[in-house]
Design an enzyme around this catalytic site. Structure first.
Site, PDB file in Angstrom:
ATOM      1  N   GLY A 122     -57.245 -64.128 -21.645  1.00 51.45           N
ATOM      2  CA  GLY A 122     -56.063 -64.006 -22.491  1.00 51.45           C
ATOM      3  C   GLY A 122     -54.816 -64.659 -21.918  1.00 51.45           C
ATOM      4  O   GLY A 122     -53.823 -64.791 -22.622  1.00 51.45           O
TER       5      GLY A 122
ATOM      6  N   CYS B 102     -72.395 -69.377 -46.964  1.00 47.94           N
ATOM      7  CA  CYS B 102     -72.592 -69.280 -48.406  1.00 47.94           C
ATOM      8  C   CYS B 102     -73.915 -69.936 -48.799  1.00 47.94           C
ATOM      9  O   CYS B 102     -74.723 -69.386 -49.540  1.00 47.94           O
ATOM     10  CB  CYS B 102     -71.424 -69.963 -49.107  1.00 47.94           C
ATOM     11  SG  CYS B 102     -71.350 -69.645 -50.877  1.00 47.94           S
TER      12      CYS B 102
END
Lengths: 210, 371, 307
Positions: free
Chosen positions: C48, C288
């Site tokens: 981070g 999809c």
């Protein structure tokens, strides 16, 4: 000095990468895997022949990551002219006189106090050095238990003859996070990493008679 | 039935063919040569070399041709090429006192050793469109001076320095200058990093900032101590030789701004400096740079940082037109997903408002700037 | 190395005549790659934290993925299989362009299938298909500093990160709640990594934030213009900032995907006529397609893999 002017005896012994660009990439990816998953033992397949006392893995890591923009410090136990010449010739790295100045350090199992190394600052913790430690054995036996980022639950690891004081020393350093030191242990052509975030619990200290 | 959008690949290819055709323009008109650009658009070439950080007139001309004269695009082309070049070493620092002068003026002394040399300048032209250029570009040869330019052409700031009236030009320490093309800049930045940033910085940005200081946004009243333009040879010491060899000649423009400084308990009153340097003939750029360099020394000289031009992080972070142009124009990229997120949020907020207070709906919060 | 990779030389291979001559493998020179690789390793070691690096000009504009491209160029090898998506889709112009760039400069195999890729470079989305161990997800990041909108000075935000003084962020979010009754940040929603650094997830919709938590794949983030690299190692805690009384939530739709019928993927809104008639379709084009294939039990030819 150009290569032509150097006598053959000045050329380093040993063999470096044959295809530096792609082999560096492969070695880096293995180190990245090792640093991303602390405790995962990774093999560095390489045909290089470094001069003793450098292990294949130690040398491959240096050839892959170091250059004229990095400073390397080598512990006296591993500091031979052949090793230095090999690394300098093939990478252009700079040798540091003091461990404090180095971005990378090569050490044996007699690890000095970690205060000697540059652990970065709170502002710029990435300046904390990477310590490459050559050991005699790396296995997944239950000498150490590891937890932290990169580890799903916990992992076991055993690293040769590292003394307990080192682990205490490392525990204390972790209190200073984000400052810290990142460790890459090597043995022959295998390597395992412990970045500064990994919590290490010593389960057995006497595993290898040490 | 609806089919998700495809075919980006051929659209991109076709767009690029069209671009190439537009660049060429009417094929009945003769194609521009790089020689023509280098010779007749030389100030454009100079700007592209300066902000592209690469001294190569032919490549700069090529970039200008390829970019259809869009200089920011040409600068980008040159920069992107530059990053792929291996670095063999560093040349010996240039000594601008030794340059063969083509232009040298000082606004601080009426006359000085070496004299004022006007050289080629727009300064005193009447800005009247010259319709004779529209017909043909023939110009009579320029008059040659009877005497050659004085070889002894000391820098004005050196003359002031003899009297101790101006601060010494000093390097911060003996370390290598910072290189912003190799390292991520750190803040606060060293002066070497600032000067490198400004030397590559967008001329328009620097010009506006320099102008703002003159209007009081960061008190900074400069005198143009000296502007000089001319040629300098570049020397390099190859490892295998151990002595310098000349590897080429470059044109540069240098500006030394002289600024007031009251002095302090330790330092008697003296003038301070602002420095500008650029590849090629780039007077406006180097003057702006000299003003901003001085403005950015506010912290060092214990001046209050109040205006944008004095604010190191502001200036250094926004001076690069390659970065700025890229980021402003990236808004053209698809942002469907983030916008959809915003739509969901705005609709939910409206619904909440309508449910709570059907009669007096609050204004709808604006959509946050997209990334 | 495999036998097939040894056939290729540094500048590409005989097998792929379209590889650009005269440039290094994956464009960047080895010295630049080493510098970036060192930065990546430190980024992984300090999850981070934004590691500054000497970002180079790339032949694509800053702001168009140069950080992600430099990271990908530094990690990718001949045996990798690369997938590039923008807005979740392999077909958006920017994704096509970046995929072509690596095709031209590295000659690596590319895929649209999420589970076949070893390296996935993304802008603004995390694929719907869960990623697995040994995959690497490379994010393109425009503004790496999560505190930038609250404090624009790097000199200040660096101190805040150093001392983990994140009060300003919590106050900012809380003021947002006070004003609107909820956190209105819908993308680039800040996260905290391993309970330490607050990090920008890049402008992914907050819908994708939960996927970052304990992800088995390595996540690398590259911000070229801002010259920062940061990372989240596999299986690392990534928490979206929230409050006990206002827990973090993600977007949801009443509609399902008009193509595959999925009701748990992120949907793009498509306007289909002048009256503003809308339909919703998956933003992740590969997901999809796979859902449709599952339904019809047959591959869709017109959307075949390979580019």
């Amino acid at each position: 000095m150009s290569i032509d002017e150097q006598s053959m005896s000045d050329l380093p012994i040993g063999k470096s990468f044959e295809d530096p660009s792609h082999e560096s990439q492969y070695i880096f990816r293995q180190i990245l895997k090792s640093m991303s998953e602390p405790g995962r033992i990774v093999t560095l397949n390489t045909q290089i022949i470094p001069p003793p006392p450098l292990s294949k893995a130690t040398a491959a890591i240096c050839l892959s990551l170091l250059d004229f923009e990095t400073k390397l410090w080598i512990d006296s136990s591993l500091d031979t002219d052949e090793a230095k010449q090999y690394l300098k010739f093939h990478t252009g790295l700079k040798i540091a006189d003091q461990p404090q100045q180095a971005n990378f350090c090569i050490l044996g199992t007699q690890i000095p106090n970690l205060d000697l190394f540059n652990s970065g600052t709170e502002d710029y913790p990435e300046n904390g050095a990477t310590l490459i430690i050559q050991t005699d054995e790396i296995t997944d036996q239950a000498q150490l238990q590891l937890e932290g980022p990169g580890i799903e639950t916990s992992k076991h690891l055993s690293i040769g003859t590292i003394n307990k004081r080192f682990w205490l020393n490392r525990d204390n350093l972790q209190l200073l996070f984000p400052r810290g030191l990142d460790f890459i242990f090597t043995q022959n052509d295998i390597t395992v990493s412990l970045p500064r975030t990994t919590k290490v619990t010593v389960l057995k200290t006497q595993l290898n008679g040490y | 039935m609806y089919v998700a959008v495809k075919g980006g690949e051929s659209a991109i290819r076709n767009s690029q063919q069209l671009l190439a055709e537009e660049r060429r323009g009417d094929r009945n008109v003769e194609e521009l040569t790089l020689d023509q650009i280098q010779n007749q658009m030389s100030l454009a070439v100079d700007r592209v070399m300066a902000e592209g950080s690469l001294y190569d007139k032919e490549l700069a001309a090529l970039a200008i041709k390829q970019s259809r004269g869009d200089l920011v695009e040409a600068i980008f082309l040159l920069r992107a090429y530059r990053t792929t070049l291996p670095r063999f070493g560093t040349t010996i620092p240039i000594e601008t006192a030794n340059m063969s002068i083509r232009r040298r003026i000082s606004a601080t002394f009426k006359d000085l050793p070496g004299g004022q040399v006007l050289g080629p300048s727009f300064d005193y032209t009447h800005r009247l469109l010259d319709f004779s250029l529209a017909a043909n570009g023939d110009v009579p040869d320029a008059v040659e001076a009877e005497d050659a330019v004085d070889q002894n052409m000391p820098r004005v700031t050196d003359l002031l320095n003899n009297e101790g009236l101006i601060e010494e030009e000093k390097t911060e320490d003996d370390s290598e200058p910072f290189d912003i093309t190799r390292q991520s800049p750190k803040l606060p930045a060293e002066r070497t990093a600032r000067l490198q940033n400004l030397a590559r910085g967008d001329e328009g940005f620097l010009l506006a900032l320099a102008y703002s200081t003159q209007r009081g946004w960061g008190k900074n009243h400069p005198f143009a101590g000296e502007i000089r333009m001319g040629e300098l040879s570049i020397e390099f010491i190859p490892d295998e030789l151990g002595f310098p060899i000349e590897i080429g000649e470059i044109t540069i423009t240098e500006c030394q701004m002289i600024n007031q400084f009251k002095g302090s308990s330790e330092i008697p009153a003296q003038f301070t400096r602002g420095y500008g340097l650029s590849f090629g003939h780039n007077e406006r750029k180097t003057m702006a740079m000299g003003i901003i360099d001085r403005a950015l020394r506010a912290r060092e000289l214990d001046e209050q940082v109040q205006a944008p031009a004095q604010d190191e992080e502001f200036v250094l972070s926004h001076s690069c037109n390659v970065e700025a142009s890229g980021f402003v124009q990236h808004l053209k990229l698809p942002h469907y997903v983030d916008f959809q997120s915003e739509l969901v949020t705005v609709r939910a907020l409206r619904e909440a408002v309508n449910t709570d207070k059907p009669d007096e709906a609050e204004p709808i919060p604006g959509i946050v700037a997209a990334e | 190395m495999t036998a097939s990779s040894q056939n290729k030389n540094t500048n590409g291979s005989m097998e792929n005549p379209e590889i650009l001559e005269g440039y290094n493998f994956a464009y960047l020179d080895d010295q630049t790659k080493r510098m970036i690789r060192r930065a990546i390793l430190k980024a992984v070691a300090i999850p981070g934290y934004q590691v500054p690096f000497g970002s180079r000009e790339m032949p694509l504009p800053f702001g168009w993925g140069t950080g992600g491209i430099q990271v990908t160029a530094s990690i990718i090898g001949q045996d990798d299989i690369l997938k590039v998506i923008d807005q979740g889709s392999d077909d958006t112009t920017n994704a096509v362009n970046i995929r072509n760039f690596f095709g031209k400069t590295a000659g690596v195999d590319t895929t649209e299938k999420t589970n076949k890729a070893t390296v996935i470079q993304t802008r603004h989305r995390i694929p719907e298909t869960p990623l697995s161990k040994d995959q690497i997800l490379v994010y393109q990041v425009p503004i790496p500093e999560p505190l930038r909108w609250l404090e624009h000075r790097e000199t200040e935000t660096r101190k805040m990160h150093a001392l983990a003084e994140y009060g300003v962020m919590h106050v900012g979010l809380y003021e947002n709640i006070a004003h609107y009754g909820r956190v209105t940040t819908s993308y680039d929603y800040p996260v905290q990594v391993d309970d330490r650094y607050i990090m920008s997830p890049s402008p992914i919709p907050k819908f994708d934030n939960p996927k970052m938590d304990k992800m088995p794949a390595l996540q690398l983030f590259g911000a070229g213009r801002e010259k920062r690299i940061y990372a989240v190692p596999p299986f690392t805690k990534v928490k979206s900032l929230d409050f006990d009384d206002h827990p973090f939530t993600i977007e949801s739709w009443e509609e399902s995907c008009a193509l595959c019928g999925s009701s748990n993927s992120f949907l793009d809104e498509v306007i289909t006529d002048d009256e503003g008639t809308r339909m919703f379709v998956c933003s992740d084009s590969n997901f999809c397609k796979e859902q449709i294939e599952k339904l019809t039990n047959a591959p869709l030819l017109q959307n075949g893999d390979g580019s």
